[in-house]
Design a protein around this motif. Structure first.
Motif, mmCIF file in Angstrom:
data_model
loop_
_atom_site.group_PDB
_atom_site.id
_atom_site.type_symbol
_atom_site.label_atom_id
_atom_site.label_comp_id
_atom_site.label_asym_id
_atom_site.label_seq_id
_atom_site.Cartn_x
_atom_site.Cartn_y
_atom_site.Cartn_z
ATOM 1 N N GLY A 165 0.783 -1.227 0.000
ATOM 2 C CA GLY A 165 0.000 0.000 0.000
ATOM 3 C C GLY A 165 0.817 1.280 0.000
ATOM 4 N N VAL A 166 2.023 1.235 0.574
ATOM 5 C CA VAL A 166 2.804 2.476 0.699
ATOM 6 C C VAL A 166 3.862 2.625 -0.383
ATOM 7 C CG1 VAL A 166 2.461 2.477 3.195
ATOM 8 C CG2 VAL A 166 4.549 1.480 2.247
ATOM 9 N N MET A 167 4.052 1.602 -1.226
ATOM 10 C CA MET A 167 5.132 1.667 -2.204
ATOM 11 C C MET A 167 4.966 2.842 -3.157
ATOM 12 S SD MET A 167 6.728 -1.338 -4.652
ATOM 13 C CE MET A 167 7.028 -2.395 -3.228
ATOM 14 N N VAL A 172 6.619 8.500 -4.760
ATOM 15 C CA VAL A 172 6.349 9.939 -4.882
ATOM 16 C C VAL A 172 7.314 10.741 -4.005
ATOM 17 C CG1 VAL A 172 4.656 11.758 -4.443
ATOM 18 C CG2 VAL A 172 3.940 9.610 -5.514
ATOM 19 N N LEU A 173 7.539 10.277 -2.769
ATOM 20 C CA LEU A 173 8.464 10.972 -1.874
ATOM 21 C C LEU A 173 9.892 10.926 -2.415
ATOM 22 C CD1 LEU A 173 7.156 9.830 1.629
ATOM 23 C CD2 LEU A 173 6.960 12.100 0.598
ATOM 24 N N ALA A 174 10.263 9.796 -3.008
ATOM 25 C CA ALA A 174 11.604 9.693 -3.582
ATOM 26 C C ALA A 174 11.802 10.706 -4.698
ATOM 27 C CB ALA A 174 11.835 8.275 -4.105
ATOM 28 N N GLY A 175 10.706 11.054 -5.380
ATOM 29 C CA GLY A 175 10.788 12.037 -6.445
ATOM 30 C C GLY A 175 11.186 13.415 -5.945
ATOM 31 N N ALA A 177 13.533 13.866 -3.712
ATOM 32 C CA ALA A 177 14.987 13.820 -3.590
ATOM 33 C C ALA A 177 15.658 13.681 -4.946
ATOM 34 C CB ALA A 177 15.390 12.661 -2.672
ATOM 35 N N TRP A 178 15.027 12.923 -5.845
ATOM 36 C CA TRP A 178 15.573 12.701 -7.184
ATOM 37 C C TRP A 178 14.537 13.154 -8.210
ATOM 38 C CZ3 TRP A 178 15.852 8.583 -3.530
ATOM 39 C CH2 TRP A 178 17.125 8.417 -2.982
ATOM 40 N N PRO A 179 14.643 14.386 -8.679
ATOM 41 C CA PRO A 179 13.630 14.951 -9.595
ATOM 42 C C PRO A 179 13.392 14.128 -10.845
ATOM 43 C CG PRO A 179 15.083 16.677 -8.761
ATOM 44 C CD PRO A 179 15.679 15.378 -8.327
ATOM 45 N N TRP A 180 14.373 13.361 -11.287
ATOM 46 C CA TRP A 180 14.176 12.585 -12.518
ATOM 47 C C TRP A 180 13.091 11.528 -12.352
ATOM 48 C CZ3 TRP A 180 15.400 7.431 -11.800
ATOM 49 C CH2 TRP A 180 16.295 7.122 -10.760
ATOM 50 N N LEU A 181 12.755 11.185 -11.101
ATOM 51 C CA LEU A 181 11.673 10.234 -10.860
ATOM 52 C C LEU A 181 10.292 10.855 -11.099
ATOM 53 C CD1 LEU A 181 12.890 8.395 -7.626
ATOM 54 C CD2 LEU A 181 12.668 7.415 -9.913
ATOM 55 N N ARG A 182 10.260 12.185 -11.205
ATOM 56 C CA ARG A 182 8.980 12.865 -11.411
ATOM 57 C C ARG A 182 8.651 13.044 -12.889
ATOM 58 N NH1 ARG A 182 10.923 16.565 -7.265
ATOM 59 N NH2 ARG A 182 11.038 18.237 -8.813
#
Length: 257
Positions: A165-167, A172-175, A177-182
């Motif tokens: 459920g939280v993955m 989204v939170l990792a994005g 720290a690492w903008p390329w994930l967005r």
């Protein structure tokens, strides 16, 4: 968004609150009917209501400025949100959930079926929008979180199942720290199948006839498929980021000394 809302025409703002009030009224009727028919604890009215009011607040916050009405596809998504809100509120009453497990599973199944209806209506009426897609995606993520928590409440799986459920929220939170994930991801049948598989397997685990070891195994398989799906997306985003930052041919930075 906030500045645009300040300059929104009054008739557009009024229809927004009409939609919100109609949705709230329908939710109250739904909850009261379920409370009466299932002899549910009175506190469920408050817990489910708070979840749904939060949902309405987020919708009002993200409501497109130029929209007058929500539209039928989004109304169906909102109806699905009512069912999810009731299930979320019931998590505080595990004894009630266990006693009414068939009903809980039926409500979850109805929410799953409506997930296909709203998309069909949007395509048929040519009313697809970024808002509708985001609304549907966020509700899917919350629905999966609620189903994961429900398995724990019913003693069908351990706390590890919450990872399912939280993955998406961790992604989204990792994005941040690492903008390329967005960066936007292309449409993916794999991603859609992984989402449906998660919901379907978690839903099956809620059924009283399904023993805990089967529910745990299905949830573990769903977690593995989900991890693979997220891993594939992260790898794709990483490749796109590296390609966009690679030195162009003939660039002095690309010449090794």
């Amino acid at each position: 968004m906030a500045e645009e809302s300040m300059h929104q025409p009054r008739h557009l703002a009024a229809t927004r609150w009409v939609e919100m009030a109609a949705g709230l009224a329908l939710f109250v009727l739904l909850v009261e009917g379920l409370l009466l028919g299932l002899a549910a604890p009175a506190g469920l009215r408050l817990s489910a209501g708070l979840v749904f009011l939060t949902m309405l607040g987020l919708i009002a916050w993200r409501w497109p400025t130029a929209w007058r009405w929500l539209g039928w596809a989004n109304r169906i998504t909102l109806l699905r949100g009512m069912l999810v809100a009731f299930l979320a509120g019931a998590l505080l009453f595990p004894a009630f959930m266990a006693a009414q497990a068939p009903v809980m599973a039926a409500l979850a199944l109805a929410a799953l079926l409506l997930d296909g209806v709203d998309g069909f209506v949007a395509r048929t009426t040519r009313s697809m929008s970024r808002f509708g897609a985001r609304f549907d995606m966020e509700l899917d993520a919350f629905f999966i979180l609620v189903l994961s928590a429900a398995l724990i409440a019913l003693d069908k799986a351990g706390a590890w199942v919450l990872v399912i459920g939280v993955m998406r929220y961790c992604f989204v939170l990792a994005g941040r720290a690492w903008p390329w994930l967005r960066r936007p991801l292309p449409d993916s049948r794999r991603r859609k199948l992984a989402c449906v598989w998660q919901v379907a397997t978690l839903l099956v685990g809620l059924l009283p006839v399904v023993p805990a070891w089967v529910a745990t195994g299905l949830a573990a398989l769903a977690l593995g498929l989900l991890a693979y799906s997220f891993g594939a997306d992260v790898a794709w985003l990483r490749r796109q980021w590296r390609a966009s930052h690679a030195p162009a041919a003939g660039d002095p930075a690309s010449r090794a000394p």
